[in-house]
Enzyme design. Structure first.
Site, PDB file in Angstrom:
ATOM      1  N   ARG A  99       0.881  -1.178   0.000  1.00  0.00           N
ATOM      2  CA  ARG A  99       0.000   0.000   0.000  1.00  0.00           C
ATOM      3  C   ARG A  99       0.913   1.220   0.000  1.00  0.00           C
ATOM      4  O   ARG A  99       1.698   1.408   0.939  1.00  0.00           O
ATOM      5  CB  ARG A  99      -0.910  -0.010   1.226  1.00  0.00           C
ATOM      6  CG  ARG A  99      -1.631   1.301   1.429  1.00  0.00           C
ATOM      7  CD  ARG A  99      -2.763   1.204   2.436  1.00  0.00           C
ATOM      8  NE  ARG A  99      -3.904   0.530   1.866  1.00  0.00           N
ATOM      9  CZ  ARG A  99      -5.138   0.585   2.384  1.00  0.00           C
ATOM     10  NH1 ARG A  99      -5.381   1.275   3.482  1.00  0.00           N
ATOM     11  NH2 ARG A  99      -6.146  -0.047   1.795  1.00  0.00           N
ATOM     12  N   HIS A 126      -7.237   0.680  -6.594  1.00  0.00           N
ATOM     13  CA  HIS A 126      -7.473  -0.213  -5.456  1.00  0.00           C
ATOM     14  C   HIS A 126      -8.124  -1.486  -6.009  1.00  0.00           C
ATOM     15  O   HIS A 126      -9.311  -1.745  -5.806  1.00  0.00           O
ATOM     16  CB  HIS A 126      -8.390   0.490  -4.449  1.00  0.00           C
ATOM     17  CG  HIS A 126      -8.342  -0.077  -3.062  1.00  0.00           C
ATOM     18  ND1 HIS A 126      -7.554  -1.158  -2.706  1.00  0.00           N
ATOM     19  CD2 HIS A 126      -8.996   0.290  -1.922  1.00  0.00           C
ATOM     20  CE1 HIS A 126      -7.723  -1.424  -1.415  1.00  0.00           C
ATOM     21  NE2 HIS A 126      -8.591  -0.562  -0.923  1.00  0.00           N
ATOM     22  N   GLN A 129     -10.081  -4.065  -3.755  1.00  0.00           N
ATOM     23  CA  GLN A 129     -11.368  -3.525  -3.329  1.00  0.00           C
ATOM     24  C   GLN A 129     -12.406  -3.705  -4.437  1.00  0.00           C
ATOM     25  O   GLN A 129     -13.531  -4.162  -4.192  1.00  0.00           O
ATOM     26  CB  GLN A 129     -11.220  -2.036  -2.992  1.00  0.00           C
ATOM     27  CG  GLN A 129     -12.505  -1.393  -2.521  1.00  0.00           C
ATOM     28  CD  GLN A 129     -12.915  -1.881  -1.147  1.00  0.00           C
ATOM     29  OE1 GLN A 129     -12.130  -1.836  -0.219  1.00  0.00           O
ATOM     30  NE2 GLN A 129     -14.151  -2.360  -1.007  1.00  0.00           N
ATOM     31  N   ASP A 221     -17.349   7.040  -1.941  1.00  0.00           N
ATOM     32  CA  ASP A 221     -16.109   6.899  -1.173  1.00  0.00           C
ATOM     33  C   ASP A 221     -15.824   8.254  -0.536  1.00  0.00           C
ATOM     34  O   ASP A 221     -16.474   9.264  -0.857  1.00  0.00           O
ATOM     35  CB  ASP A 221     -14.969   6.462  -2.118  1.00  0.00           C
ATOM     36  CG  ASP A 221     -13.641   6.223  -1.394  1.00  0.00           C
ATOM     37  OD1 ASP A 221     -13.644   6.044  -0.153  1.00  0.00           O
ATOM     38  OD2 ASP A 221     -12.586   6.212  -2.072  1.00  0.00           O
ATOM     39  N   CYS A 261     -16.485   1.620   0.211  1.00  0.00           N
ATOM     40  CA  CYS A 261     -15.330   0.775   0.528  1.00  0.00           C
ATOM     41  C   CYS A 261     -14.912   0.900   1.988  1.00  0.00           C
ATOM     42  O   CYS A 261     -14.252   0.023   2.518  1.00  0.00           O
ATOM     43  CB  CYS A 261     -14.165   1.113  -0.390  1.00  0.00           C
ATOM     44  SG  CYS A 261     -13.650   2.839  -0.276  1.00  0.00           S
ATOM     45  N   ARG A 289     -13.549  -8.748   1.097  1.00  0.00           N
ATOM     46  CA  ARG A 289     -12.112  -8.535   0.872  1.00  0.00           C
ATOM     47  C   ARG A 289     -11.360  -9.824   1.211  1.00  0.00           C
ATOM     48  O   ARG A 289     -10.435 -10.224   0.501  1.00  0.00           O
ATOM     49  CB  ARG A 289     -11.592  -7.386   1.756  1.00  0.00           C
ATOM     50  CG  ARG A 289     -12.168  -6.008   1.432  1.00  0.00           C
ATOM     51  CD  ARG A 289     -11.705  -5.510   0.084  1.00  0.00           C
ATOM     52  NE  ARG A 289     -10.261  -5.483  -0.018  1.00  0.00           N
ATOM     53  CZ  ARG A 289      -9.482  -4.479   0.426  1.00  0.00           C
ATOM     54  NH1 ARG A 289     -10.036  -3.400   0.965  1.00  0.00           N
ATOM     55  NH2 ARG A 289      -8.174  -4.517   0.284  1.00  0.00           N
TER      56      ARG A 289
HETATM   57  N1   CP Z   1     -11.348  -0.294   2.126  1.00  0.00           N
HETATM   58  C1   CP Z   1     -10.084  -0.341   2.604  1.00  0.00           C
HETATM   59  O1   CP Z   1      -9.117  -0.554   1.863  1.00  0.00           O
HETATM   60  O2   CP Z   1      -9.975  -0.128   3.941  1.00  0.00           O
HETATM   61  P1   CP Z   1      -8.618   0.062   4.759  1.00  0.00           P
HETATM   62  O3   CP Z   1      -8.029   1.380   4.341  1.00  0.00           O
HETATM   63  O4   CP Z   1      -9.022   0.044   6.197  1.00  0.00           O
HETATM   64  O5   CP Z   1      -7.679  -1.054   4.415  1.00  0.00           O
HETATM   65  N1  NVA Z   2      -9.979   6.639  -1.614  1.00  0.00           N
HETATM   66  C1  NVA Z   2      -9.634   6.205  -0.287  1.00  0.00           C
HETATM   67  C2  NVA Z   2      -9.873   4.747  -0.143  1.00  0.00           C
HETATM   68  C3  NVA Z   2      -9.574   4.178   1.221  1.00  0.00           C
HETATM   69  C4  NVA Z   2      -9.765   2.688   1.291  1.00  0.00           C
HETATM   70  C5  NVA Z   2      -8.177   6.546   0.001  1.00  0.00           C
HETATM   71  O1  NVA Z   2      -7.329   6.379  -0.881  1.00  0.00           O
HETATM   72  O2  NVA Z   2      -7.887   6.997   1.112  1.00  0.00           O
END
Ligand code: CP
Ligand code: NVA
Length: 305
Positions: A99, A126, A129, A221, A261, A289
């Site tokens: 990440r 993502h 997701q 989101d 999400c 997930r």
């Molecule tokens: N939806 C998602 O990726 O959540 P987190 O940021 O908690 O991993």
């Molecule tokens: N768009 C959000 C998604 C979090 C799971 C971010 O990148 O923070």
């Protein structure tokens, strides 16, 4: 050959469809212990609840070993260069789940690692997701073909992966974002090309009502993604008329359900009533997930016969 998933389009439409079907089988308890002695590193530059926990549990349930590496421990690109981290980890583990802030970091990791790299969220995409979300839709609707999905909000990483996967799987996708916060044109064009092949459409608008009209699924989101915290106040103003609430949902189809999400910001992009209400699928999405990532790991880490 190793198999990276940095973008959702690193999978073919057939691969994506098969992963969803495989995840359904796994969710029903089928195919246990597929990864004995395989190890997976979670390399995270940003916070996480769902992604971290679901990957750790996925690897454990498949009989493998998972370790979490926090930003402070690794100092990706700070304590040492990204290619060095990739090459060192490749000597210990079978897969790197990362990440990152910049998608470019993932590209460098993947280029330098001799093991598979999976995108666990970047500024651009993502993919895990999106796959979990289409698994959720497939479960609830029994099919994906012909489903109409509306996304209301920021044209961000989640929106990009959803639009591309919708195009791949023949789901009609309409996205409403304020001017200046829309999905980039190249991504829209790519999603539209995929959709044309699969027999669906991808539509972009600035009007939430026209995106939601007749939709089977309404998705939103956060207005401020991780890394954009300094823009939060400005974004709250720009997005104020893009809240998903009962009034907006009234324009959708009769059997519509709501998706997010998470993490969700109650009273901003969605009301608490809707998030916790009977049409909300958000906790199914979170659970899925786990199931989709088991299918992904099995696909990537078990050599085909
Ligand atoms: N939806 C998602 O990726 O959540 P987190 O940021 O908690 O991993
Ligand atoms: N768009 C959000 C998604 C979090 C799971 C971010 O990148 O923070």
């Amino acid at each position: 050959m190793k198999r990276d998933i940095l973008s959702i389009i690193d999978l073919s439409p057939d691969d994506a469809g098969q992963l969803i079907e495989q995840a359904l089988v796994m969710k029903q308890g089928g195919m246990r212990c597929l990864l004995p002695r395989r190890s997976v590193a979670l390399l995270f530059e940003k916070p996480s609840l769902r992604t971290r926990v679901s990957f750790e549990i996925a690897v454990t349930q498949l009989g493998g070993y998972c370790l979490y590496l926090s930003p402070q421990e690794v100092g990706l690109g700070q304590r040492e260069p990204v290619p060095d981290v990739a090459r060192v980890l490749s000597r210990y583990v079978d897969c790197i789940v990362a990440r990152v802030y910049s998608h470019e970091t993932l590209a460098v990791l993947a280029e330098s690692a001799s093991v598979a790299v999976i995108n666990a969220l970047s500024d651009l995409e993502h993919p895990c997701q999106a796959l979990a979300d289409f698994l959720t839709i497939r479960e609830r609707k029994g099919t994906l073909k012909g489903v109409r999905m509306a996304y209301v909000g920021d044209g961000n990483n989640v929106a990009r992966s959803l639009s591309l996967l919708a195009g791949m799987l023949g789901v009609d996708f309409a996205i409403a974002s304020p001017r200046g916060y829309q999905l980039d044109e190249a991504s829209v064009a790519k999603a539209q090309r995929l959709a044309a092949t699969a027999g669906s459409t991808v539509m972009v608008t600035e009007d939430p009502v026209s995106a939601v009209a007749g939709a089977d699924v309404v998705y939103t989101d956060t207005w401020t993604s991780m890394g954009q915290e300094s823009e939060a106040a400005a974004r709250r103003e720009v997005f104020a008329t893009f809240q998903v609430n009962d009034a907006l949902m009234a324009h959708a189809g009769a059997d519509v359900f709501f998706m997010h999400c998470m993490p969700a910001h109650h009273g901003e992009e969605v009301t608490t009533e809707l998030l916790n209400g009977p049409t909300s699928a958000v906790f199914d999405q979170a659970e899925n997930r786990l199931h989709i990532q088991k299918a992904i790991l099995a696909k990537i880490l078990i050599p085909a016969d």
